[in-house]
Design an enzyme around this catalytic site. Sequence first.
Site, PDB file in Angstrom:
ATOM      1  N   LYS A 239     -12.833  49.672 -14.714  1.00 42.44           N
ATOM      2  CA  LYS A 239     -13.969  50.550 -14.391  1.00 42.44           C
ATOM      3  C   LYS A 239     -14.325  50.402 -12.923  1.00 42.44           C
ATOM      4  CE  LYS A 239     -15.932  50.622 -18.960  1.00 42.44           C
ATOM      5  NZ  LYS A 239     -16.640  49.792 -19.921  1.00 42.44           N
TER       6      LYS A 239
ATOM      7  N   GLN B  24     -21.629  46.522 -21.189  1.00 45.90           N
ATOM      8  CA  GLN B  24     -20.379  46.438 -21.952  1.00 45.90           C
ATOM      9  C   GLN B  24     -20.637  45.879 -23.350  1.00 45.90           C
ATOM     10  OE1 GLN B  24     -17.437  47.594 -20.824  1.00 45.90           O
ATOM     11  NE2 GLN B  24     -16.283  46.926 -22.604  1.00 45.90           N
TER      12      GLN B  24
ATOM     13  N   ASP C 155     -23.323  55.918 -20.787  1.00 47.78           N
ATOM     14  CA  ASP C 155     -22.606  55.775 -22.055  1.00 47.78           C
ATOM     15  C   ASP C 155     -23.091  56.808 -23.077  1.00 47.78           C
ATOM     16  OD1 ASP C 155     -20.556  53.896 -22.450  1.00 47.78           O
ATOM     17  OD2 ASP C 155     -21.955  52.204 -22.423  1.00 47.78           O
TER      18      ASP C 155
HETATM   19  N1  GUN Z   1     -16.732  48.519 -25.089  1.00 45.79           N
HETATM   20  C1  GUN Z   1     -15.581  49.195 -25.369  1.00 45.79           C
HETATM   21  N2  GUN Z   1     -15.710  50.500 -25.030  1.00 45.79           N
HETATM   22  C2  GUN Z   1     -16.953  50.651 -24.547  1.00 45.79           C
HETATM   23  C3  GUN Z   1     -17.669  51.772 -24.007  1.00 45.79           C
HETATM   24  O1  GUN Z   1     -17.184  52.908 -23.949  1.00 45.79           O
HETATM   25  N3  GUN Z   1     -18.930  51.508 -23.585  1.00 45.79           N
HETATM   26  C4  GUN Z   1     -19.489  50.279 -23.653  1.00 45.79           C
HETATM   27  N4  GUN Z   1     -20.734  50.133 -23.204  1.00 45.79           N
HETATM   28  N5  GUN Z   1     -18.861  49.233 -24.131  1.00 45.79           N
HETATM   29  C5  GUN Z   1     -17.597  49.412 -24.570  1.00 45.79           C
END
Ligand code: GUN
Length: 291
Positions: A54, A98, A121
């Site tokens: 990311k 996350q 998100d």
């Molecule tokens: N953990 C795995 N995929 C995601 C996601 O798309 N967003 C978040 N916040 N955590 C994750």
Amino acid sequence: MSASIIDGKAIAERLRADIAAEVSRWRGQGGRQPGLAVVLIGNDPASEVYVGSKARQTVAVGMLSFEHRLPAETAQTDLLDLIAQLNADDAVDGILVQLPLPAHIDADLVLRAIDPGKDVDGFHPENAGRLMSGQPGLVPCTPLGCMLLARAAQPDLRGLHAVVLGRSNIVGKPIAQLLLQADCTVTMTHSRSRDLSGLCRQADILIAAVGRPEMVRGDWIKPGAIVIDVGINRLPADPSGKARLVGDVAFAEASPVAGAITPVPGGVGPMTIACLLRNTLQAARASASLS
Ligand code: GUN
């Protein structure tokens, strides 16, 4: 005839290039550099890999990346304090915490603490409600990516029967809303649904998001269907020592029957981060228009 492969890697790359061009144009007009903050608690290896990619991709499209890595034993109040600080920081347009979070932290409480305007998100109840009632808002990244892939195979989805396997808040429920907005007829299915294979066989578009390796077999697929496989399941290493990633769909069986299908890896996976960047740009634009 074999299905065409929907190349998520290439589509995500084009989307990131479009976002980079848009960020550059926006900054050229005096816009502020968009910023994305990612919060990682603990050191789950898969989460560390996601957070690393990311950050790299955020910088590559010309945005600012703020990383907050905190120890697994971080108190919930400290995490809430950090979120309050990021909510108040004008350089931060998007906040992503996350998941999964350590067991001592209430994930719902944390997600509700994020300013809905920075909730890239799309997990905050306000954004979930906006999606449900057709108002503009931030939409969860994986469902958004799935829609872009389905439209790459077939731009006009109107009137098609979409069957969604799985009812999670993160994928199944939001994608059902997006498919409805695209004028599909939507059937939601789950572990208690009767005749799952028969329901899937009715699907012009099949979205598999159950997290069960290769559960969807070739004879569950309607000939010519668009198949979007959200599953990323790691199978134990075979005797040669190689671990294998597979989706929720048995690809080798399904691809001779489907019209178009996403591979795993290289299908939905790469779209999630690209859509996160798209959401960050959307949040930055919305905040600039408010200020
Ligand atoms: N953990 C795995 N995929 C995601 C996601 O798309 N967003 C978040 N916040 N955590 C994750």
